[in-house]
Write a protein that holds these residues in place. Structure first.
Motif, short mmCIF file in Angstrom:
data_model
loop_
_atom_site.label_atom_id
_atom_site.label_comp_id
_atom_site.label_asym_id
_atom_site.label_seq_id
_atom_site.Cartn_x
_atom_site.Cartn_y
_atom_site.Cartn_z
N ASP A 7 21.27 5.47 84.28
CA ASP A 7 21.85 4.25 84.84
C ASP A 7 23.32 4.20 84.47
O ASP A 7 23.85 5.11 83.82
CB ASP A 7 21.08 2.99 84.43
N VAL A 8 24.00 3.16 84.92
CA VAL A 8 25.44 3.05 84.67
C VAL A 8 25.73 1.66 84.13
O VAL A 8 25.16 0.66 84.58
CB VAL A 8 26.25 3.38 85.95
N ILE A 9 26.58 1.62 83.12
CA ILE A 9 27.04 0.32 82.58
C ILE A 9 28.57 0.31 82.65
O ILE A 9 29.20 1.36 82.78
CB ILE A 9 26.56 0.10 81.13
N SER A 10 29.12 -0.86 82.53
CA SER A 10 30.58 -0.98 82.54
C SER A 10 31.04 -1.36 81.14
O SER A 10 30.46 -2.24 80.51
CB SER A 10 31.00 -2.04 83.56
N LYS A 11 32.06 -0.65 80.67
CA LYS A 11 32.58 -0.94 79.32
C LYS A 11 34.10 -0.78 79.38
O LYS A 11 34.59 0.29 79.79
CB LYS A 11 31.97 0.04 78.32
N ASP A 12 34.81 -1.81 78.99
CA ASP A 12 36.27 -1.81 79.05
C ASP A 12 36.77 -1.40 80.44
O ASP A 12 37.71 -0.59 80.58
CB ASP A 12 36.85 -0.85 77.99
N ASP B 36 32.37 21.90 65.96
CA ASP B 36 32.51 22.40 67.34
C ASP B 36 31.19 22.41 68.10
O ASP B 36 31.17 22.69 69.31
CB ASP B 36 33.14 23.80 67.35
N GLU B 37 30.08 22.12 67.42
CA GLU B 37 28.77 22.11 68.09
C GLU B 37 28.23 20.70 68.32
O GLU B 37 27.13 20.52 68.81
CB GLU B 37 27.74 22.91 67.25
N ILE B 38 29.01 19.68 67.93
CA ILE B 38 28.57 18.29 68.16
C ILE B 38 28.92 17.89 69.59
O ILE B 38 30.03 18.15 70.06
CB ILE B 38 29.28 17.31 67.19
N HIS B 39 27.96 17.29 70.27
CA HIS B 39 28.19 16.88 71.66
C HIS B 39 27.72 15.43 71.84
O HIS B 39 26.57 15.11 71.56
CB HIS B 39 27.42 17.79 72.61
N TRP B 40 28.62 14.60 72.32
CA TRP B 40 28.28 13.20 72.60
C TRP B 40 28.21 13.00 74.11
O TRP B 40 29.19 13.20 74.81
CB TRP B 40 29.30 12.24 72.00
N ILE B 41 27.03 12.61 74.61
CA ILE B 41 26.94 12.18 76.01
C ILE B 41 27.68 10.85 76.12
O ILE B 41 28.42 10.61 77.06
CB ILE B 41 25.46 12.03 76.45
N ARG B 42 27.44 10.00 75.12
CA ARG B 42 28.16 8.72 75.04
C ARG B 42 29.37 8.90 74.12
O ARG B 42 29.30 8.61 72.93
CB ARG B 42 27.21 7.63 74.52
N GLU B 43 30.47 9.37 74.71
CA GLU B 43 31.67 9.64 73.90
C GLU B 43 32.18 8.37 73.22
O GLU B 43 32.80 8.42 72.16
CB GLU B 43 32.76 10.24 74.80
N ASP B 44 31.90 7.21 73.85
CA ASP B 44 32.37 5.94 73.29
C ASP B 44 31.62 5.57 72.01
O ASP B 44 32.04 4.67 71.27
CB ASP B 44 32.20 4.81 74.31
N LYS C 169 35.39 0.49 82.57
CA LYS C 169 35.11 1.89 82.92
C LYS C 169 33.60 2.08 83.07
O LYS C 169 32.83 1.51 82.30
CB LYS C 169 35.65 2.77 81.78
N ASP C 170 33.20 2.88 84.07
CA ASP C 170 31.78 3.19 84.24
C ASP C 170 31.33 4.20 83.19
O ASP C 170 31.99 5.22 82.98
CB ASP C 170 31.52 3.79 85.64
N ILE C 171 30.21 3.90 82.54
CA ILE C 171 29.63 4.82 81.56
C ILE C 171 28.19 5.11 82.00
O ILE C 171 27.41 4.19 82.24
CB ILE C 171 29.65 4.22 80.14
N TYR C 172 27.88 6.39 82.10
CA TYR C 172 26.55 6.80 82.55
C TYR C 172 25.64 7.02 81.35
O TYR C 172 26.04 7.65 80.37
CB TYR C 172 26.65 8.08 83.41
N ARG C 173 24.42 6.48 81.46
CA ARG C 173 23.46 6.58 80.35
C ARG C 173 22.31 7.49 80.78
O ARG C 173 21.76 7.35 81.88
CB ARG C 173 22.91 5.20 80.00
N LEU C 174 21.95 8.42 79.91
CA LEU C 174 20.79 9.30 80.13
C LEU C 174 19.61 8.70 79.38
O LEU C 174 19.64 8.56 78.16
CB LEU C 174 21.08 10.71 79.62
N GLN D 9 29.53 13.25 80.73
CA GLN D 9 29.67 12.09 81.62
C GLN D 9 29.96 12.55 83.05
O GLN D 9 29.42 12.01 84.02
CB GLN D 9 30.81 11.18 81.12
N GLU D 10 30.82 13.55 83.17
CA GLU D 10 31.18 14.07 84.50
C GLU D 10 29.94 14.61 85.22
O GLU D 10 29.71 14.34 86.40
CB GLU D 10 32.25 15.16 84.34
N GLN D 11 29.13 15.39 84.49
CA GLN D 11 27.91 15.96 85.10
C GLN D 11 26.92 14.85 85.47
O GLN D 11 26.34 14.87 86.56
CB GLN D 11 27.27 16.97 84.13
N LEU D 12 26.74 13.89 84.56
CA LEU D 12 25.80 12.80 84.84
C LEU D 12 26.22 11.96 86.04
O LEU D 12 25.38 11.47 86.80
CB LEU D 12 25.69 11.88 83.61
N SER D 13 27.54 11.80 86.20
CA SER D 13 28.04 10.96 87.31
C SER D 13 27.65 11.54 88.66
O SER D 13 27.59 10.82 89.65
CB SER D 13 29.56 10.81 87.21
#
Length: 395
Positions: A130-135, A322-330, A137-142, A161-165
């Motif tokens: 789904d998508v939420i709005s924050k500041d 270098d191996e940490i990955h945030w889908i939710r960068e925020d 900006k659209d943020i996609y949630r998995l 985020q780009e892939q999820l969008s």
């Protein structure tokens, strides 16, 4: 009318995904990915790409959508297979399905879809978005799939985020029985087809034979480490800092041949992984032997008796920066910050209570309960409720 390219795999989930999108009014194109040419390491005919491709084509015909096959075997070999060989050689255990999603389906395949004028790609994964709005900006949630038994969000833990969008998950709100019922009602050829069990898009592969193409057999010894080994009986030291304590609980025991007795031989430590029980071929023990560690440099496999052997359990793991990955960068942590999450270290593992602790060189994941077979090279994924917010490679 938005255009969607569906990755038709020849299975029931992607077939129903394509049907649902068409019903929702999208312009749907079916694309089958051919990712493998070498049939010599595929063990059963049930998974061969030819059969899958034919099934995908018949589904497309039934739905009245355009269909084509794309050959991504060169990219698959370079990005997945060669990476796998490299990881096994280092004594780590990669997860090809997570990599296939990050590198092939939602990268190479996505770019092909966009070049065909697609607005989205869609797959048959059991997860939701789904998508939420924050500041502003659209943020996609998995989000986890509605069918808890089939939830596949873990396999998508490296998406951006780009892939999820650009992605749709049409079956994410359904259960597997509901998906099969739709396929049967619409008379899709895949309605009763068994789920594939093999490597992502390769088929049912004999992993040792697959690895033997590059990693040559090399005889070594199997050492059984007793429960009474001194590694498991050391007093917890005094810690000078919180980070030192985290490092202590994340550190795995170091074994030498003198810690146990030789109980058998093997054909290569790089063919084995932590927690493995099958393939050791050692009899005469009161309880089954499990791999507790592998030493690829010395070509030794360390084992322990029983699934409760202390060598299998650890309370924490470390992920390098270098191996940490945030889908939710925020939601990414800064150095010194912590967060309570639910986490898993393998697909289908029930979610476990854990804390994330960010340090300068990476991040510790500390579990409330010790975890069995924390394995280097696998992915740890962490959730906030239903939402998968990040992941990383266990170091």
């Amino acid at each position: 009318m938005k255009r969607v390219v569906v990755g038709l795999s020849g299975g029931v989930d992607s077939s129903v995904a394509a049907y649902l999108l068409k019903e929702q009014g999208y312009e749907v194109i079916g694309l089958f990915m051919k990712n493998w040419h070498d049939d010599s390491v595929v063990i059963s005919r049930e998974c061969e790409w030819v059969e899958d491709s034919n099934d995908a084509m018949m589904v497309a015909e039934k739905l009245g959508i355009p269909f084509q096959t794309v050959d991504l075997s060169a990219e698959y070999k370079e990005r997945i297979v060669d990476y796998m060989f490299g990881e096994y050689e280092r004594g780590r255990t990669p997860n090809p399905d997570v990599l296939c999603n990050r590198e092939i389906k939602f990268d190479v395949f996505l770019k092909i879809a966009l070049s065909l004028g697609a607005d989205y790609v869609a797959t048959g994964h059991y997860c939701r978005k789904d998508v939420i709005s924050k500041d502003g900006k659209d943020i996609y949630r998995l989000l986890s799939g509605a069918d808890r038994n089939k939830d596949q969000s873990y396999f998508l833990c490296q998406l951006s985020q780009e892939q999820l969008s650009r992605t749709l998950f049409p079956v994410g709100e359904l259960t597997k029985p509901e998906v099969r019922a739709i396929a049967a009602r619409e008379e899709l050829v895949t309605a009763e087809k068994k789920d594939s069990q093999g490597l992502c898009f390769v088929g049912k592969v004999r992993l040792p034979e697959f690895l033997q193409q590059k990693l040559k057999p090399k005889e070594g010894v199997i050492v059984e480490v007793p429960v009474s080994a001194e590694q498991y009986d050391r007093a917890v030291p005094q810690f000078v800092s919180a980070e030192e304590e985290l490092a202590y609980y994340a550190r795995k025991p170091h074994y030498t041949p003198g810690d146990g007795k030789v109980v058998g031989k093997h054909q290569g430590a790089h063919y084995f992984t932590k927690g493995q029980r099958k393939g050791l071929n050692v009899g005469g023990t009161a309880e089954p032997l499990f791999v507790i560690d592998t030493d690829v440099d010395e070509n030794i496999i360390y084992t322990g008796q029983g699934k409760d052997h202390p060598g299998l359990f650890r309370k924490a793991l470390f992920i390098t920066e270098d191996e940490i990955h945030w889908i939710r960068e925020d939601m990414a942590l800064a150095v010194g910050q912590s967060m309570d999450v639910m986490a898993r270290i393998r697909y289908r593992q029930p979610l476990q209570k854990a804390g994330l602790h960010k340090v300068s060189k990476g991040m510790y994941v500390v579990f409330d309960e010790p975890q069995s077979a924390i394995t280097e090279g696998q992915f740890a994924a962490w959730y906030d409720g239903d939402e998968l917010i990040g992941s990383g490679v266990i170091s």
